[in-house]
Design a protein around this motif. Structure first.
Motif, PDB file in Angstrom:
ATOM      1  N   GLU A   1      22.538   6.218 -38.189  1.00  0.00           N
ATOM      2  CA  GLU A   1      22.141   7.615 -38.395  1.00  0.00           C
ATOM      3  C   GLU A   1      22.654   8.498 -37.259  1.00  0.00           C
ATOM      4  O   GLU A   1      23.145   9.613 -37.493  1.00  0.00           O
ATOM      5  CB  GLU A   1      20.614   7.708 -38.490  1.00  0.00           C
ATOM      6  CG  GLU A   1      20.040   7.313 -39.828  1.00  0.00           C
ATOM      7  CD  GLU A   1      18.572   7.661 -39.947  1.00  0.00           C
ATOM      8  OE1 GLU A   1      18.229   8.664 -40.601  1.00  0.00           O
ATOM      9  OE2 GLU A   1      17.754   6.933 -39.352  1.00  0.00           O
ATOM     10  N   THR A   2      22.541   8.002 -36.029  1.00  0.00           N
ATOM     11  CA  THR A   2      22.994   8.785 -34.878  1.00  0.00           C
ATOM     12  C   THR A   2      24.494   9.051 -34.955  1.00  0.00           C
ATOM     13  O   THR A   2      24.964  10.179 -34.719  1.00  0.00           O
ATOM     14  CB  THR A   2      22.645   8.047 -33.573  1.00  0.00           C
ATOM     15  OG1 THR A   2      21.232   7.850 -33.506  1.00  0.00           O
ATOM     16  CG2 THR A   2      23.100   8.842 -32.362  1.00  0.00           C
ATOM     17  N   GLU A   3      25.269   8.037 -35.296  1.00  0.00           N
ATOM     18  CA  GLU A   3      26.720   8.215 -35.349  1.00  0.00           C
ATOM     19  C   GLU A   3      27.146   9.094 -36.521  1.00  0.00           C
ATOM     20  O   GLU A   3      28.094   9.878 -36.413  1.00  0.00           O
ATOM     21  CB  GLU A   3      27.403   6.845 -35.432  1.00  0.00           C
ATOM     22  CG  GLU A   3      27.215   6.004 -34.177  1.00  0.00           C
ATOM     23  CD  GLU A   3      28.484   5.233 -33.830  1.00  0.00           C
ATOM     24  OE1 GLU A   3      29.526   5.482 -34.460  1.00  0.00           O
ATOM     25  OE2 GLU A   3      28.415   4.402 -32.911  1.00  0.00           O
ATOM     26  N   LEU A   4      26.458   8.994 -37.645  1.00  0.00           N
ATOM     27  CA  LEU A   4      26.819   9.834 -38.785  1.00  0.00           C
ATOM     28  C   LEU A   4      26.529  11.308 -38.502  1.00  0.00           C
ATOM     29  O   LEU A   4      27.270  12.197 -38.937  1.00  0.00           O
ATOM     30  CB  LEU A   4      26.063   9.377 -40.036  1.00  0.00           C
ATOM     31  CG  LEU A   4      26.614   8.127 -40.734  1.00  0.00           C
ATOM     32  CD1 LEU A   4      25.695   7.697 -41.866  1.00  0.00           C
ATOM     33  CD2 LEU A   4      28.022   8.391 -41.275  1.00  0.00           C
ATOM     34  N   LYS A   5      25.444  11.573 -37.768  1.00  0.00           N
ATOM     35  CA  LYS A   5      25.138  12.959 -37.410  1.00  0.00           C
ATOM     36  C   LYS A   5      26.212  13.557 -36.509  1.00  0.00           C
ATOM     37  O   LYS A   5      26.441  14.774 -36.534  1.00  0.00           O
ATOM     38  CB  LYS A   5      23.774  13.031 -36.715  1.00  0.00           C
ATOM     39  CG  LYS A   5      22.591  12.798 -37.648  1.00  0.00           C
ATOM     40  CD  LYS A   5      21.274  12.888 -36.897  1.00  0.00           C
ATOM     41  CE  LYS A   5      20.086  12.648 -37.827  1.00  0.00           C
ATOM     42  NZ  LYS A   5      18.787  12.706 -37.090  1.00  0.00           N
ATOM     43  N   ALA A   6      26.867  12.704 -35.740  1.00  0.00           N
ATOM     44  CA  ALA A   6      27.898  13.205 -34.828  1.00  0.00           C
ATOM     45  C   ALA A   6      29.224  13.470 -35.532  1.00  0.00           C
ATOM     46  O   ALA A   6      30.105  14.122 -34.963  1.00  0.00           O
ATOM     47  CB  ALA A   6      28.103  12.197 -33.689  1.00  0.00           C
TER      48      ALA A   6
END
Length: 697
Positions: free
Chosen positions: A98-103
């Motif tokens: 989730e963190t990487e997709l938000k970036a």
């Protein structure tokens, strides 16, 4: 928001007609040029302007708004993901994804969760339906906006498409496998199982025990325990990896729950798949009944009609018409009566009968006392006797003055009560399953049944009085004798209900229940514990002759136990409910009574193989350009995420890509014609004028 422009054409005439006109004009101009006309170039310019005007070129400007691409993360939360640390590892991997997709710019993330439970019928019978969940998550998304999908799972997904085209979109699919490679687990598989069987006849099933991913090395055998309705009936040792036939018998009609448990192996992921459950319906082949009428009487036909109305009853009926002591001068060789086959019935074939009924039988020289002693032994070994007493039971010729007195609970006083009365269900009978809730018995103090006119008075040494007559004289008495059972009806007026006298009574239902109680059917037991699961609710029912019962202990499929307080719902009946959120078999115990109930399928596909694997997902991820990554016990093993252009490589050893499709929404459109009507006309006329001027010189 951005702007974009281009030139579009909107022909004023059909395009084929414009082509025809252009071809004709071009032919004329070529001919004029061949003839040496000096205004030919200007005529060609005029034709070109005319054709361009007919094509109506327009400058179109669009105000575009970029829309994000959709990336779906499918999180497997099925029952197999609760094994070991898989749930915690899944949460850690999801947080990083989730963190990487938000970036990533231009990516919108959707989280879809796959669950399993007692309320998900399709999930239970067809395993983990992760791609069905993906389809639902993308139902409102155009295929060209899909950036890709990533599955966080143990790899045990049971609806993986055979071809990538079945997905309905062209984007990479990645899989993050939670678990360890080369996991080992022991599992039990039922290869063949009967759906029904004849009661007290052998039935066969076949099973196999496997130590998966271990080549079946090490232990070559495994102990297996088999229980039926919570009672252990067999313990055996089977060879690992080989089919093993098992033979057992069903004790009663209706559902028989057969549990098969194999001992844990050296390396176990879960013990859930060490157990299998089979439900076999017991069917009685034929209920063999021996009916002996001591003399012709009005109730004789009633007994015969009631028993013959049931196609599953095999009735043998004898009526003693001429006892041996009767002397009327008729020679024996002139009698058409059939000799009573006493030895054949009471010595050779007595054990073949399920129920013996004595109808107004009295002691006479037809049956030697030795044969009646055989009946006593027959009951004590598990047989059943029903005695419908007549006036002879109160006389010196009473059946009680034979060896049968050892098993008969009612002792005659020698008196007979005459007069109209209505049979009454006692307080004990109101709790007993044989007589509770009989038709037209809403008020047990005054049932709406027809009257009887005779009761054989008796005293009760043992047993239970379920119905009584005037002055509380026992009317229906039940008792146990050794392994068998005995019932007595202290009146010969049963036939009045069959004839419909004063509206009749529940003779058919009462006889059915009596026969089933005598046959030891579990549903007619006074002390009975049962359980069932409806939807996601477990209901436990307890029948008892006592006013209070102890709490029930419930063992969940996961092995956890909980206590359930049973509340009184009616006389002799108790009930309780609790959520059945876990998939599998629930075991309920109360004292020495055991009941079982299954939530979902008895042997769910979800636990057929619980090892983490990439074999199911690997073909699809390769076909879509995605990758497979083992998360293991370290969430840091999750790949780095990046955006890619369509058609480019979408996966590497340490990274996974999502497509950047550059999709947009058009917010406004502006158009301006390049050759407006007046302008086109001026250019055409000007070209023609120049052509005329040039040719005139």
């Amino acid at each position: 928001m951005s702007s974009s422009w281009n030139i579009i054409f909107s022909p004023s005439l059909p395009l084929p007609l414009v082509v025809v006109l252009g071809s004709l004009g071009a032919a004329i101009i070529i001919y004029a040029g061949w003839r040496g006309a000096r205004g030919t170039p200007w005529r060609a310019i005029a034709l070109a302007i005319t054709l361009a005007a007919l094509l109506n070129p327009t400058i179109q400007a669009e105000d575009r708004q970029s829309v994000p691409d959709i990336a779906v993360v499918v999180v497997d939360k099925s029952a197999s993901m609760e094994i070991g640390k898989r749930a915690a590892d899944t949460d850690a991997a999801l947080a990083r994804i989730e963190t990487e997709l938000k970036a990533l710019p231009g990516i919108e993330t959707r989280i879809a969760t796959v669950t399993s439970g007692a309320t998900s019928t399709q999930q239970e019978t067809e395993g983990t339906r992760a791609f069905t969940t993906l389809e639902q998550a993308l139902a409102d998304v155009p295929p060209e906006r899909i950036a890709g999908a990533v599955f966080i799972t143990d790899g045990e997904i049971h609806d993986v498409p055979a071809k990538a085209t079945a997905l309905g979109f062209d984007a990479p699919v990645h899989a993050l496998i939670v678990g360890n490679k080369n996991e080992r687990d022991r599992r039990l598989t039922v290869l063949e199982a009967p759906r029904f069987g004849i009661v007290n006849k052998p039935v066969k099933l076949s099973l196999r025990v496997d130590d998966t991913n271990g080549g079946n090395e090490g232990a070559q055998t495994a102990p297996v325990t088999i229980t039926v309705d919570g009672k252990q009936v067999m313990q055996t040792v089977v060879q690992i990896g080989k089919p093993t036939p098992i033979t057992l018998s069903l004790d009663h009609s209706g559902p028989n729950v057969v549990e098969i448990d194999v001992a844990p192996g050296p390396d176990e992921l879960t013990l859930v798949n060490n157990r299998a459950v089979v439900v076999a319906n017991g069917i009685r082949d034929r209920l063999r009944v021996l009916l002996i009428s001591g003399e012709p009487n009005p109730g004789e036909r009633t007994w015969r009609n009631l028993l013959r109305a049931d196609p599953s009853v095999d009735l043998v009926h004898f009526t003693i018409l001429r006892p041996p002591e009767k002397e009327d001068g008729t020679p024996v060789n002139e009698l058409s009566l059939i000799a009573f086959p006493t030895r054949e019935l009471f010595v050779d074939k007595l054990d073949e009968f399920d129920l013996i009924i004595f109808d107004r039988y009295k002691r006479q020289n037809v049956l030697p006392l030795e044969y009646l002693s055989n009946v006593v032994q027959y009951v004590e070994n598990g047989g059943a006797v029903l005695d419908a007493a007549g006036p002879a039971f109160a006389s010196p010729y009473s059946l009680y003055r034979t060896p049968l007195a050892a098993i008969l609970p009612a002792q005659p006083t020698g008196d007979i009560t005459l007069g109209a009365f209505r049979p009454h269900v006692t307080e004990t009978g109101d709790r007993h399953p044989v007589t509770t809730d009989l038709p037209d018995d809403a008020d047990i103090s005054a049932p709406k049944w027809g009257s009887w006119f005779r009761v054989i008075n008796s005293t009760i040494d043992r047993g239970q009085v379920l119905m009584d007559g005037p002055d509380h004289e026992p009317l229906l008495v039940l008792d146990r004798a050794g392994k068998g059972r005995v019932a007595q009806i202290m009146s010969d007026q049963f036939w009045l209900w069959s004839r419909g006298y004063e509206g009749g009574g529940p003779q058919a239902e009462l006889l059915r229940r009596l026969a089933h109680w005598l046959m030891k059917e579990p549903d007619l037991e006074e002390e009975n514990l049962s359980a069932m699961i409806d939807g996601a609710t477990l209901t436990v029912k307890r029948r008892s002759m006592s006013d209070e019962v102890a709490p029930a202990e419930v063992k969940l499929p996961s092995g956890k136990t909980t206590t359930l307080e049973l509340e009184k719902t009616a006389s002799g009946r108790f009930e309780a409910q609790m959520p059945a959120s876990e998939l599998g078999l629930y075991r309920i115990t109360e004292g020495d009574r055991v009941a079982v109930a299954a939530a979902g399928p008895l042997n769910p596909l979800e636990f057929e193989d619980v090892r983490a694997t990439e074999k199911l997902m690997k073909p699809l991820t390769s076909a879509t350009g995605g990758g497979v990554y083992w998360v293991g016990t370290n969430a840091e093993d999750t790949p780095n995420l990046r955006t890619i252009r369509p058609g480019k490589a979408a996966a590497g050893d340490t990274w996974a890509g999502f497509q950047h499709n550059e999709q947009y929404l058009i917010r406004a459109v502006r158009q301006a014609p390049l050759l407006a009507g007046p302008l086109a006309l001026m250019l055409i006329l000007g070209s023609l004028a120049l052509a005329w001027w040039r040719e005139g010189r």
